[in-house]
Design a protein around this motif. Structure first.
Motif, PDB file in Angstrom:
ATOM      1  N   PHE A 249      20.972  36.216  -2.743  1.00 36.14           N
ATOM      2  CA  PHE A 249      22.133  35.029  -3.563  1.00 36.14           C
ATOM      3  C   PHE A 249      21.761  34.521  -4.801  1.00 36.14           C
ATOM      4  N   PRO A 250      20.583  34.470  -5.240  1.00 31.54           N
ATOM      5  CA  PRO A 250      20.493  33.803  -6.605  1.00 31.54           C
ATOM      6  C   PRO A 250      21.191  34.995  -7.733  1.00 31.54           C
ATOM      7  N   GLY A 251      21.026  36.236  -7.305  1.00 35.37           N
ATOM      8  CA  GLY A 251      21.896  37.258  -8.201  1.00 35.37           C
ATOM      9  C   GLY A 251      23.143  37.156  -8.319  1.00 35.37           C
ATOM     10  N   LEU A 252      23.624  37.167  -7.060  1.00 31.99           N
ATOM     11  CA  LEU A 252      25.130  37.096  -6.962  1.00 31.99           C
ATOM     12  C   LEU A 252      25.544  35.696  -7.736  1.00 31.99           C
ATOM     13  N   ALA A 253      24.810  34.689  -7.751  1.00 28.03           N
ATOM     14  CA  ALA A 253      25.203  33.570  -8.432  1.00 28.03           C
ATOM     15  C   ALA A 253      25.458  33.860  -9.873  1.00 28.03           C
ATOM     16  N   ILE A 254      24.266  34.660 -10.377  1.00 24.94           N
ATOM     17  CA  ILE A 254      24.140  35.091 -11.947  1.00 24.94           C
ATOM     18  C   ILE A 254      25.401  35.895 -12.377  1.00 24.94           C
ATOM     19  N   MET A 255      25.696  36.991 -11.285  1.00 23.34           N
ATOM     20  CA  MET A 255      26.847  37.968 -11.761  1.00 23.34           C
ATOM     21  C   MET A 255      28.160  37.172 -11.480  1.00 23.34           C
ATOM     22  N   LEU A 256      28.279  36.400 -10.497  1.00 24.26           N
ATOM     23  CA  LEU A 256      29.618  35.682 -10.527  1.00 24.26           C
ATOM     24  C   LEU A 256      29.971  34.709 -11.670  1.00 24.26           C
ATOM     25  N   THR A 257      28.865  34.011 -12.269  1.00 24.46           N
ATOM     26  CA  THR A 257      29.071  33.157 -13.366  1.00 24.46           C
ATOM     27  C   THR A 257      29.111  33.999 -14.642  1.00 24.46           C
ATOM     28  N   VAL A 258      28.593  34.983 -14.839  1.00 23.88           N
ATOM     29  CA  VAL A 258      28.793  35.903 -16.035  1.00 23.88           C
ATOM     30  C   VAL A 258      30.029  36.583 -15.976  1.00 23.88           C
ATOM     31  N   LEU A 259      30.566  36.931 -14.778  1.00 22.27           N
ATOM     32  CA  LEU A 259      31.749  37.578 -14.617  1.00 22.27           C
ATOM     33  C   LEU A 259      32.932  36.575 -15.007  1.00 22.27           C
TER      34      LEU A 259
ATOM     35  N   ALA B 130      40.745  49.286  -9.721  1.00 18.47           N
ATOM     36  CA  ALA B 130      39.327  49.179  -9.002  1.00 18.47           C
ATOM     37  C   ALA B 130      38.344  49.616 -10.164  1.00 18.47           C
ATOM     38  N   GLY B 131      38.672  50.347 -11.022  1.00 19.97           N
ATOM     39  CA  GLY B 131      37.881  50.794 -11.928  1.00 19.97           C
ATOM     40  C   GLY B 131      37.472  49.591 -13.025  1.00 19.97           C
ATOM     41  N   SER B 132      38.645  49.016 -13.198  1.00 18.26           N
ATOM     42  CA  SER B 132      38.136  48.004 -14.175  1.00 18.26           C
ATOM     43  C   SER B 132      37.358  46.551 -13.568  1.00 18.26           C
ATOM     44  N   ILE B 133      37.550  46.389 -12.150  1.00 17.22           N
ATOM     45  CA  ILE B 133      36.650  45.763 -11.592  1.00 17.22           C
ATOM     46  C   ILE B 133      35.265  46.075 -11.520  1.00 17.22           C
ATOM     47  N   PHE B 134      35.092  47.399 -11.201  1.00 17.55           N
ATOM     48  CA  PHE B 134      33.861  48.064 -11.301  1.00 17.55           C
ATOM     49  C   PHE B 134      33.154  47.758 -12.970  1.00 17.55           C
ATOM     50  N   GLY B 135      34.083  48.101 -13.885  1.00 18.15           N
ATOM     51  CA  GLY B 135      33.499  47.678 -15.144  1.00 18.15           C
ATOM     52  C   GLY B 135      33.205  46.285 -15.462  1.00 18.15           C
ATOM     53  N   LEU B 136      33.930  45.244 -14.920  1.00 20.45           N
ATOM     54  CA  LEU B 136      33.636  44.096 -14.928  1.00 20.45           C
ATOM     55  C   LEU B 136      32.242  43.562 -14.306  1.00 20.45           C
ATOM     56  N   LEU B 137      32.203  44.142 -13.164  1.00 18.63           N
ATOM     57  CA  LEU B 137      30.926  43.765 -12.334  1.00 18.63           C
ATOM     58  C   LEU B 137      29.823  44.270 -12.992  1.00 18.63           C
ATOM     59  N   GLY B 138      29.927  45.497 -13.633  1.00 21.22           N
ATOM     60  CA  GLY B 138      28.773  46.437 -14.115  1.00 21.22           C
ATOM     61  C   GLY B 138      28.177  45.362 -15.407  1.00 21.22           C
ATOM     62  N   GLN B 139      29.178  45.017 -16.008  1.00 15.70           N
ATOM     63  CA  GLN B 139      28.911  44.303 -17.325  1.00 15.70           C
ATOM     64  C   GLN B 139      28.181  42.812 -17.238  1.00 15.70           C
ATOM     65  N   ALA B 140      28.383  42.449 -15.724  1.00 19.67           N
ATOM     66  CA  ALA B 140      27.960  41.057 -15.458  1.00 19.67           C
ATOM     67  C   ALA B 140      26.605  40.930 -14.643  1.00 19.67           C
ATOM     68  N   MET B 141      26.246  42.154 -14.281  1.00 16.96           N
ATOM     69  CA  MET B 141      25.143  42.481 -13.435  1.00 16.96           C
ATOM     70  C   MET B 141      23.582  42.428 -14.215  1.00 16.96           C
ATOM     71  N   PRO B 142      22.765  41.497 -14.111  1.00 15.70           N
ATOM     72  CA  PRO B 142      21.572  41.695 -14.958  1.00 15.70           C
ATOM     73  C   PRO B 142      20.687  42.923 -14.391  1.00 15.70           C
ATOM     74  N   VAL B 143      20.314  43.628 -15.354  1.00 17.09           N
ATOM     75  CA  VAL B 143      19.654  45.110 -14.953  1.00 17.09           C
ATOM     76  C   VAL B 143      18.372  44.640 -13.788  1.00 17.09           C
ATOM     77  N   PHE B 144      18.036  43.576 -13.883  1.00 14.12           N
ATOM     78  CA  PHE B 144      16.650  43.381 -12.830  1.00 14.12           C
ATOM     79  C   PHE B 144      17.352  43.013 -11.348  1.00 14.12           C
ATOM     80  N   TRP B 145      18.245  42.407 -11.478  1.00 13.63           N
ATOM     81  CA  TRP B 145      18.717  42.399  -9.911  1.00 13.63           C
ATOM     82  C   TRP B 145      19.514  43.475  -9.465  1.00 13.63           C
ATOM     83  N   LEU B 146      20.109  44.466 -10.310  1.00  9.58           N
ATOM     84  CA  LEU B 146      20.527  45.494  -9.760  1.00  9.58           C
ATOM     85  C   LEU B 146      19.562  46.052  -9.199  1.00  9.58           C
ATOM     86  N   ALA B 147      18.428  46.506  -9.920  1.00  8.69           N
ATOM     87  CA  ALA B 147      17.222  47.231  -9.646  1.00  8.69           C
ATOM     88  C   ALA B 147      16.543  46.591  -8.461  1.00  8.69           C
TER      89      ALA B 147
END
Lengths: 280, 306
Positions: A249-259, B130-147
């Motif tokens: 959940f905290p990661g989702l919060a970061i992702m949605l905010t950044v998005l 769908a691709g652009s959503i994928f791209g936007l999410l990809g750029q919004a996801m911190p590396v460590f959280w994705l990991a």
């Protein structure tokens, strides 16, 4: 058609960011629990919709029995605070340096460009980690490090724009009229580069949120006792094998905010400064 | 071209000199390196003896020159913890980091370029959306959280890949995807916007009206031109990836420079931190130099002028 679509995404971003900002501002009113209140009897309780969960803790509890939703709501405060202040600091430093380097050129420009090149040779996170390890962890130092190291992108952008503006006829005209340099910069150049600064700053807020949470996650950021998204994820990592909700959940919060910020930033860019489209 | 090469090289050397100054200055940020490197309970006599032995009482510029003189010969001092030459420790870990970074870059290029082309050529369709959503999410996801999420899903829920470690191909998959994902999104979005621009050019219309197939026009005429700016970004992404490796390596217990550096940072092993920061920064300067030259060489407009 294109503009409707893009404003739709911008609207989505605006709503999303609105929720985050309101949560941050009204955290004490919105959070169901005190984010620091521990209850070991209720530790690692899953989210409400799962077996063993209770509506009292909609997103479950962490390893000390603290309410995850409340911690996420309070975490928004730190993330936004750090991001906004560090962007304000780095944006101001970067813009001033870019204006001066671009307008006067010469040796000052050479030094600034050199400094920018040197700093760009360090991966941002590595630089921040190294400096934090020496300065010591803590909220204030995180803001300091992110604020001071973030100037380069602004300086490069603004310098390039000023170099082009400087040659424009109207600037030459005011110069021929005997206008002083600092007045030319203030009245005629700054207003022209301001849209770029605003666009860049808006997008950088997202970067800063990620940077702060990364530093904190690595144990070299905000103090562990302050509820932040980075701290929550650091805790969650320890319990990832048996309590997935801690790290999710905290990661989702970061992702949605950044998005949300990126969507708004993109929209701003298209509105204010279409030329930047491919350079950012 | 030769002149350009010479000026770029001179510039890179100057940057490396600046990098060395910074790596040296890290310890002096708080004023007293002795208190930073010694345990908290060191007596004032011990501190004084340490300062004398390390030459910390000399003027700063003398210390820097001495440090630089040694660094040029590859001597960054002994790691305080491992009691081995710091540079050797860093270089031993370098292959692991290079492997991870290149694998991540591979992931980014092999997914980012096809996706970018697809989205530009299918503009306005659902798949492009769908691709652009994928791209936007990809750029919004911190590396460590994705990991962490990859570990959760593909390491624990559906245990396909080992959670940590290095050695087998399977162990490389998750770290490479986690690290490369942001770059995938970046390359994809950039290529898409350049492709859309190029596809509106007159010569594309000419090629189409000659009767060439759509696929041929896209791949041969449009992609070649749209790829050019992507080259620069790929070079820049390598630097981003090297930085991201610091975090990724720690999550996947990948025995590279990044993991060693974070341990060194936590142990306040200053010689090791300095050597690591220096080596990584110099690698990035060299990568940027090569990208710059490659770009110049690829773009005939610059090549022929310069």
């Amino acid at each position: 058609m294109q503009s409707v679509l893009s404003s739709k995404t911008a609207l989505f971003g605006l709503i999303l960011l609105g929720i985050v900002v309101v949560s941050a501002l009204l955290a004490p009113l919105l959070a169901p629990h005190d984010p620091r209140e521990q209850n070991l009897e209720k530790r690692l309780q899953p989210p409400a919709w799962m077996q063993g969960g209770s509506p009292e803790h909609p997103l479950g509890t962490d390893h000390l029995g603290r309410d995850i939703l409340s911690r996420i709501i309070y975490g928004a405060r730190v993330s936004l605070l750090v991001a906004v202040i560090s962007v304000a600091v780095s944006g101001t430093i970067g813009t001033l340096l870019g204006l001066a380097a671009g307008y006067w050129g010469g040796r000052f420009d050479a030094v600034v460009t050199m400094l920018a090149d040197v700093q760009l040779a360090f991966p941002f996170i590595l630089l921040a980690l190294a400096v934090m390890s020496v300065l010591g962890t803590g909220l204030r130092n995180v803001i300091l490090v992110l604020g001071v190291t973030g100037w380069v992108v602004y300086t490069r952008l603004i310098r390039a724009e000023v170099l082009a503006l400087r040659e424009k006829e109207y600037i030459e005209a005011v110069r021929a009229l005997g206008q002083k340099d600092h007045k030319i910069i203030w009245r005629h150049i700054l207003p022209n580069v301001l849209p770029s600064v605003i666009v860049m700053a808006s997008l950088r807020i997202a970067n800063m949120i990620i940077a702060e949470s990364s530093l904190t996650f690595m144990g070299l950021g905000v103090e562990p006792h302050i509820p932040t998204w980075g701290n929550m994820l650091a805790d969650g990592r320890e319990y990832i094998t048996n309590a997935w909700w801690l790290a999710t959940f905290p990661g989702l919060a970061i992702m949605l905010t950044v998005l949300a910020i990126n969507l708004l930033g993109d929209w701003l860019r298209d509105r204010l400064d279409p030329r930047l489209q491919n350079s950012l | 071209m030769l002149q350009l090469l010479r000026s770029r090289l001179r510039r890179a050397l100057l940057v490396i000199l600046g990098v060395s100054l910074f790596a040296f200055m890290i310890v002096h940020l708080t004023g007293d390196p002795a208190t930073l490197m010694l345990p908290l309970d060191a007596t004032s006599e011990e501190v004084e003896a340490f300062r004398e032995a390390m030459g910390l009482n000399d003027p700063l510029w003398q210390q820097y020159l001495r440090w630089l003189g040694r660094a040029v010969r590859g001597d960054f001092g002994l790691s305080l913890r491992h009691q081995q030459p710091a540079l050797t420790l860093i270089l031993e870990r370098m292959p692991a980091t290079i492997e991870l970074t290149l694998a991540a870059l591979g992931v980014a290029i092999c997914t980012g370029i096809p996706l970018g082309v697809w989205m530009a050529s299918r503009r306005g369709s659902w798949s492009a959306f769908a691709g652009s959503i994928f791209g936007l999410l990809g750029q919004a996801m911190p590396v460590f959280w994705l990991a962490l999420m990859l570990q959760l899903v593909f390491g624990l829920l559906i245990p396909v890949f080992p959670l940590t470690g290095r050695g087998s191909f399977k162990q490389l998959v998750m770290p490479a995807i986690a690290l490369g994902f942001y770059s995938t999104a970046t390359i994809m979005r950039l290529l898409q916007s350049h492709m859309i621009e190029v596809l509106q050019q007159d010569y594309i219309r000419t090629a189409r009206s000659k009767g060439l197939s759509r696929a041929l026009v896209i791949l041969k005429h449009a992609l070649r031109n749209a790829l050019l700016p992507v080259v620069t970004v790929i070079g820049l992404q390598l630097g981003v990836l090297l930085g991201g490796a610091v975090i990724t390596e720690n999550i996947f217990a990948w025995p590279g420079v990044g993991r060693l550096l974070v341990q060194a940072i936590n142990n306040r092993d200053i010689p090791l931190v300095q050597a690591g920061v220096f080596v990584i920064a110099v690698s990035i300067v060299i990568i940027n130099l090569i990208t710059d030259l490659l770009y110049t060489w690829l773009d005939p407009r610059i090549r022929l002028e310069g």
